[in-house]
Design a protein around this motif. Structure first.
Motif, short mmCIF file in Angstrom:
data_model
loop_
_atom_site.label_atom_id
_atom_site.label_comp_id
_atom_site.label_asym_id
_atom_site.label_seq_id
_atom_site.Cartn_x
_atom_site.Cartn_y
_atom_site.Cartn_z
N PRO A 187 -64.58 7.99 -27.73
CA PRO A 187 -63.62 6.94 -27.39
C PRO A 187 -63.21 7.05 -25.92
O PRO A 187 -63.28 8.14 -25.33
CB PRO A 187 -62.42 7.21 -28.31
N ASP A 205 -66.92 -1.24 -23.60
CA ASP A 205 -66.63 -1.51 -25.02
C ASP A 205 -66.30 -3.00 -25.22
O ASP A 205 -66.68 -3.59 -26.22
CB ASP A 205 -65.44 -0.66 -25.49
N GLU A 264 -63.70 1.40 -21.46
CA GLU A 264 -63.00 0.25 -22.04
C GLU A 264 -63.68 -1.06 -21.65
O GLU A 264 -63.85 -1.96 -22.49
CB GLU A 264 -61.53 0.24 -21.57
N ARG A 274 -64.92 16.54 -31.65
CA ARG A 274 -65.38 15.55 -32.62
C ARG A 274 -65.34 16.05 -34.07
O ARG A 274 -65.34 15.24 -35.00
CB ARG A 274 -66.82 15.14 -32.29
N TRP A 291 -55.85 15.72 -28.18
CA TRP A 291 -56.46 14.47 -28.63
C TRP A 291 -56.14 14.20 -30.11
O TRP A 291 -55.82 13.08 -30.50
CB TRP A 291 -57.97 14.53 -28.40
N GLN A 310 -62.55 6.49 -18.00
CA GLN A 310 -61.90 5.94 -19.18
C GLN A 310 -61.85 4.41 -19.11
O GLN A 310 -62.19 3.72 -20.07
CB GLN A 310 -60.48 6.52 -19.25
N ALA A 343 -69.82 6.88 -23.65
CA ALA A 343 -69.72 5.77 -24.60
C ALA A 343 -70.95 5.72 -25.51
O ALA A 343 -70.83 5.51 -26.72
CB ALA A 343 -69.56 4.45 -23.84
#
Lengths: 262, 262, 262, 262
Positions: free
Chosen positions: C218, C116, C113, C47, D239, C109, C213
């Motif tokens: 992401p 989100d 999504e 990050r 990433w 993942q 999340a």
């Protein structure tokens, strides 16, 4: 910074790429497409020169022989399992090829080294049987019980052995190859079987090692060529598994899995 | 637990292995060694039946064409770098093959899908130019600017295109293949070039996609076959790099590396 | 050629290496060693900033939860089989990690999504239950029966679910995280269970997706973080297998293998 | 066929999975989530027992130190290139981890072996300096010029060395570790620098080898733990590269590539 240093760092004799021009080992690609078979192309790319038809035929026989040995081989099992995990076909193939290590795909390489060792002693004047005994003794002294290229845990006589060796015999007769590695391998086989009731015949790794060595490939390429060969079986199995629609296939069918294995 | 369930879980039509017996696609391996070329063996293993000599020749041309495109391709650069890190040749090859993903090795697969789409519309009665325009419009609507198999960032005309298409033309003439995918690909090329000063010719992925599709391989196998093809260049480069003795080769020569890149 | 172009090509904000100086995300490495835990280091590297202790604790809980699910998972089975093939421990780990694809490591993942998507609809003014129904209907319309992150073929209630969600509840209470993704996930669970006798509870992928999340990762990083987590189990299993001394371990014990499987 | 044989074949002390129950090293997973940090979890999974807080802190320091050394390291360059090829993040990571071989990720393992060798001689009654000289002489006799864990082609003094060794010193003082491997490593450093104007200080591989060895990890796990550590940098770089939108990134920027490199 100079262009020359970068060019040197990535310099290669394998290929030269310019706008609208691709040379592979010095030959424009358009002169190879349609005129050179896939086996000859493998030889050309790895060695830098083209094989004779007889050399190519022998190489292709070895490549054909190693494509597959069923789904219990780790390389094939891994290919099939990986193919059910939602990765690309190239990824499934890579996971499988990655397992062709010292004990799975490396026996051919080790066998070429063993045969080269005998050949060098013979070239220095030692008789084949004595050179063979010396080399075997050396492996035994390092604590190695099973010589690479000899014996099989499953087949008492590997069905790929005889047709491959017959082709080498022919190639010796027509002078495609010299025959020294074949003689060394047969001497090892005889030495291993001396006084034994259960023979330890040359296996697929031994027979293909003889071919690769007779054709002049250095030992590490025995593994490299086996990778090209086994990749065919890996692709065939990964593709078949894909068509069966399983997801995240484990090694044991869920119906017969011990409860505590999930 | 029954043997049958385990047998079913690992059941396969690709190979059958019994003590002293190896069948590949139903044929004893000893009947294949020395009689079947490596290209035909690939076809047999993947498809389950043997190709005609003309089919095999066309397949091998496509396999030969894709072996290498120089050390700047990620697959080749990765192979060479991995080969300097103290891993087996098979591991270096696996790292490289693993990069043949959707945007590197997948264009051929996507191009077969594109051509199949046109073919299906034509089979349903739409004329080739109209079907082609519909399909291109569909890709554009999904925001895709460069169609897979057409155009090249480096070559204005890929030198592998013409000899491959000439072989397909011949194969159409002698009825080895039907020609519908070739017509579809040429229609796409025409449509892309209409009113443009700088043409967008079919590239290697397009030309090999035509071959694989004409020969009846489903789209995902275009990637699988490209893996077999490019593995040859991967091996040749990894092996050459090994001989140069570098350790832990990075992408940029240390002599010209910016100070802060280590 | 300019140094600048090369610097830009390999430019990165992750690390800066100069002679005798290593900066990771702008901090000299000597200021991180011994002061930052491994979980916080993962956050910092990915990050670019350091987490609070509460954030780090939540991240580590998710990482701990995913390390292993037994040897029938393809990732673990592949690790153990590869470890018997004479490759390096890193190679065995790579073969295994390579299987963490869309259907094995990608559920987290996909679940992020999905969550989100609900969150965005809620942000646009739709109530949570309605937004949830819309999103579920969208997945169903694409022919997807099992939503990622919900249900388990083996556990009726995944034992990792409750402790993970309890930690998120705490984190919402102490305002470490906002709670919107947790609410969305619970709304999906409720919608899936409406009128069903057999519930479809959130599973490990769902619970860790909520955490990732909520912490602001992401969606693709849910897979990346799962790779780091599962790599621990992969290492533990590969290492244990190494100690057992098998060679070329196949999926089925030879003693119970059907004869024709070799 | 018996269930027992299958259970034995996939038997493991690492994990036990039953419906609605997951035990990791004998502990139900719900007792680990939220209570055990990620570093301690690594220790538990690999060793089978939990570390003390002091042991865990030392392990995490070593894991933090190795995460990244910039994009010129093959592992990182491969990760970034693979990430542009249209493969999953796990696949890009696997390609990179696969390069952590004998000369890239194996130095730590080899250094532990070197230190263990000195330790054994000391345990047999040889003084540390004499044991060190013997072991170094042994490596030299095998033609090895650079001892694993000592010297760096880029840093005259690796900035990770001092903070890591300071932590080991502390751990010796508070009796977390015994200190024998640290003494051996310092003795090697002294011996290498005797009479030299340019010192050859311990590097990151040496310092982490000291930590892993002092904590009781066998040599091969030095590589396994380095894989876990470097995977963090691999993920961060892959990433970041993904976010830059390149396709099929080669090692050299196209703008400065020699014409004939394509």
């Amino acid at each position: 910074m100079t262009t020359q240093e970068v060019a040197d760092w990535w310099g290669t004799a394998v290929s030269r790429i310019e706008p609208n021009r691709i040379e592979l080992r010095g030959t424009p690609v358009q002169d190879l497409i349609g005129t050179v078979g896939f086996g000859s192309m493998i030889w050309l790319m790895v060695r830098g020169e083209r094989p004779t038809p007889a050399q190519s035929r022998l190489l292709e026989a070895a490549l054909v022989a190693g494509v597959d040995h069923g789904p219990h081989a780790p390389s094939i099992a891994v290919a099939r399992m990986a193919a059910t995990c939602g990765v690309g076909l190239n990824n499934a193939m890579a996971s499988a090829i990655n397992t062709l290590g010292d004990s799975h795909g490396g026996a051919g390489q080790q066998c070429v080294e063993l045969l080269d060792d005998i050949r060098e002693r013979v070239a220095a004047g030692v008789a084949v049987p004595a050179a063979t005994d010396e080399v075997i003794a050396g492996w035994r002294a390092r604590g190695i019980r099973y010589l690479p290229g000899f014996g099989h845990r499953f087949h008492t006589r590997d069905p790929r052995r005889d047709p491959l060796l017959a082709l080498v015999d022919e190639a010796v007769t027509d002078r495609t190859v010299e025959g020294g590695h074949l003689r060394a391998a047969r001497a090892v086989e005889e030495a291993l079987n001396r006084g034994r009731s259960r023979p330890v015949p040359m296996n697929i790794d031994g027979a293909t090692a003889v071919i690769y060595a007779e054709l002049g490939f250095p030992a590490p390429l025995a593994r490299g060529l086996f990778v090209l060969s086994r990749s065919v079986g890996i692709l065939a199995h990964a593709w078949e598994e894909t068509g069966q629609g399983r997801r995240n296939k484990g090694p044991i069918p869920p119906s017969v899995r011990p409860t505590f294995l999930g």
